[in-house]
Write an enzyme that holds these catalytic residues in place. Structure first.
Site: not given
Ligand code: PRP
Length: 177
Positions: A44, A101-102, A105, A154-155, A167
């Protein structure tokens, strides 16, 4: 009583706005005019970035699709388990595809997703992320467009959550206990 989490602004709404504007202009320039571009938003966290980015396009053939991928539980660290929770309901074969993507990581989510989408034979496949945390990378990811490189903190905010909260923040903030 538990300790109340503290928020510190890392990237202000004004900084985000300027950067997303520049990214949108650059992305649009990179795609041939008259060819549709499919922005695939990964739910999301990327929904606010997507909404701002798509409005920077001048062409009308910019299309928005959503995918659900989950790799985190309710905590702050990746479980390493990637799961498609919602797939595309269109074919992307022969199309220009840009994953939106947001944050990248560990890279676990994006390296998996890039493999999955590449198998569907798009005409082009690139990644745009608002945030990149290169210090935590476990799997290499080829990212074409990066908004901000950030340190290993952690952001939350601007779409990013902690256990589904925060969010709605306009700024991107560091969350600390
Ligand atoms: C976050 C983000 C990426 C992922 C990145 O999603 O949106 O999809 O983590 O992390 P990585 O590089 O370690 O794989 P999250 O699983 O937090 O779900 P959300 O977007 O629904 O909050």
């Amino acid at each position: 009583m538990g300790r109340v989490p503290a928020l510190r602004t890392l990237i202000s709404a004004e900084q985000i706005d300027a950067r997303v504007r520049a990214m949108g202009e650059q992305i649009e320039r990179d795609y041939p005019e008259g060819e549709p571009v499919y922005l695939i938003s990964i739910l999301k966290g990327s929904f606010i970035f997507l909404a701002d980015l798509v409005r920077r396009f001048q062409r009308h053939s910019v299309r928005v699709e959503f995918m659900g991928i989950s790799s985190y539980g309710a905590g702050k660290t990746s479980s390493g388990q990637v799961k498609v929770t919602r797939d595309l309901d269109i074919s992307i074969e022969g199309q220009h595809v840009l994953i939106v993507e947001d944050i990248v990581d560990s890279g676990v989510t994006l390296s998996y997703l890039a493999r999955v989408l590449a198998q569907r034979r798009p005409r082009s496949l690139e990644i745009a992320t608002l945030l990149d945390k290169p210090d935590r990378r476990m799997q290499p990811v080829d990212i074409k467009y990066v908004g901000f490189e950030i340190p290993d903190e952690f952001v939350v905010g601007y779409g990013l959550d902690f256990a589904e909260d925060y969010r709605n923040l306009k700024d991107i903030c560091v969350l600390s206990e």
